[in-house]
Write an enzyme that holds these catalytic residues in place. Structure first.
Site, short mmCIF file in Angstrom:
data_model
loop_
_atom_site.label_atom_id
_atom_site.label_comp_id
_atom_site.label_asym_id
_atom_site.label_seq_id
_atom_site.Cartn_x
_atom_site.Cartn_y
_atom_site.Cartn_z
N VAL A 222 72.81 -46.61 43.61
CA VAL A 222 73.55 -46.29 44.83
C VAL A 222 73.21 -47.26 45.95
CG1 VAL A 222 73.55 -43.84 44.20
CG2 VAL A 222 71.81 -44.70 45.77
N HIS B 113 64.57 -51.67 42.73
CA HIS B 113 63.50 -50.89 43.37
C HIS B 113 62.16 -51.27 42.78
CE1 HIS B 113 60.84 -47.53 44.33
NE2 HIS B 113 61.61 -47.34 45.39
N GLU C 84 60.03 -41.82 37.63
CA GLU C 84 61.04 -40.77 37.73
C GLU C 84 61.55 -40.36 36.34
OE1 GLU C 84 62.35 -39.12 40.37
OE2 GLU C 84 60.97 -40.08 41.78
N ILE D 214 65.37 -47.75 35.02
CA ILE D 214 64.31 -48.14 34.08
C ILE D 214 63.48 -46.91 33.69
CG2 ILE D 214 64.16 -50.52 34.94
CD1 ILE D 214 61.73 -49.68 36.58
N HIS E 251 67.31 -47.76 50.64
CA HIS E 251 66.69 -49.06 50.38
C HIS E 251 67.65 -50.22 50.65
CE1 HIS E 251 63.03 -47.34 48.91
NE2 HIS E 251 63.68 -46.61 48.02
#
Length: 259
Positions: free
Chosen positions: A203, A145, A89, A85, A207
Site C-alpha cells: 500500500v 520496508h 509479521e 516477505i 512509510h
C-alpha cells in the site's frame, strides 16, 4: 462441508489506498473462491483501532478472525497472506494458524509474495509491465520496508531479476539492508542522474507518504535530491498492480491444492 477463505494483510488506515490495494487483492481472491465464504484480517492492532475510531468499521486480527470462523462451524480454512516477505509479521501469522491446526478439519496458509526462487522473476515481470522507458542516465529505486532478518535478501532477488531484463533497478529498505545510504554510492557509480522513486510495498501508506516523500530532511526524496539527483515519484502500491494481484491469487490457488 463449510469452507472459508481468510485474507490477511498488515492493513492501512489510509482508506483510498486500502480500496485500491488490499481490497483489490481481496476481491480477486474472493471472486475465484466461489465455494468459500470470505473473511479478512489485519495483523496491525494499531491500524485496526484507527479504522474503528475513524470509520466505525471493525476488522479482526488473525486470531480473532480464526476464532470467529471456528465458532461459525467451518471445517476447512484457507488463509492467504498479502505480506511481501517471510518476515516477522508473516511468521507471527504462521504461528497463529498453526495454533488452530487441530481445531479445523483442514487449515492451510498461502505464502507471501516473495519466498521462493521463481517469485523474483514473476514479480519482476509484473513490475516491468508498469514501468515506463528510461534514458541511460535514469534508474528506478524501489523502497521496501525490510527488516533485520535473512529474508530481507528477497528484495535483492527482485532487483537482480529486473536487471536481467535490462532495467536499471535498485531496491533499498527502511529497515535491514540495503539501506538508502548503501544504494546512493551504487547510483553514483552507475552515473545515474535521474531517479524514479517507487514503493515496493503493498500500500501507499505511512512509510511511502512520510519516509519516502515526506518533508523531513531524511525522507528518501529529499536525501536523493540533496545528493544531486533529479527525483521523480510514482506513488503506487504493489496491490494496485494487476500482476501482483494475480500473484497472490496464484499462491492461494497453490495452497488450495494442499486442501
Amino acid at each position: 462441508m463449510k469452507k472459508a477463505v481468510l485474507v490477511v494483510s498488515y492493513g492501512t488506515s489510509y482508506k483510498e489506498t486500502r480500496e485500491k490495494t488490499i481490497e483489490a487483492c481481496e476481491k480477486k481472491i474472493h471472486k475465484s473462491f466461489k465455494d468459500y465464504d470470505f473473511y479478512r484480517a489485519y495483523t496491525s492492532d494499531k491500524i485496526i483501532s484507527k479504522i474503528k475510531e475513524r470509520e466505525g468499521v471493525e476488522i479482526h486480527n488473525p486470531t480473532k478472525a480464526l476464532s470467529q470462523i471456528l465458532e461459525k462451524g467451518y471445517d476447512e480454512v484457507l488463509v492467504q497472506s498479502l505480506h511481501i516477505i517471510c518476515g516477522d509479521e508473516f511468521n507471527q501469522l504462521k504461528e497463529e494458524v498453526e495454533a488452530y491446526q487441530h481445531k479445523f478439519k483442514k487449515i492451510v496458509l498461502g505464502r507471501p509474495l516473495l519466498s521462493v526462487g521463481h517469485d523474483y522473476e514473476e514479480v519482476a515481470k509484473a513490475l516491468e509491465d508498469e514501468l515506463f522507458a528510461m534514458n541511460k542516465d535514469e534508474a528506478v529505486v524501489f523502497m521496501g520496508h525490510g527488516m533485520s532478518h535473512k529474508c530481507n535478501q528477497e528484495y535483492l532477488g527482485v532487483e537482480s531479476a529486473l536487471r536481467s531484463h535490462g532495467i536499471n533497478a535498485y531496491v533499498g529498505t527502511i529497515e535491514g539492508t540495503p539501506r538508502l545510504e548503501e544504494v546512493i554510492p551504487r547510483l553514483k557509480a552507475g552515473q545515474v542522474k535521474t531517479v524514479n522513486l517507487m514503493p515496493m510495498m503493498l500500500v501507499v501508506g505511512y512509510h511511502a507518504k512520510k519516509e519516502m516523500i515526506g518533508n523531513s530532511q531524511d525522507s528518501w526524496k529529499n536525501v536523493l535530491e540533496s545528493e544531486g539527483f533529479v527525483v521523480n515519484v510514482q506513488l503506487k502500491g504493489l496491490g494496485e498492480n494487476i500482476g501482483i494481484q494475480d500473484k497472490f491469487l496464484k499462491h492461494a490457488q497453490e495452497c488450495l491444492k494442499e486442501v
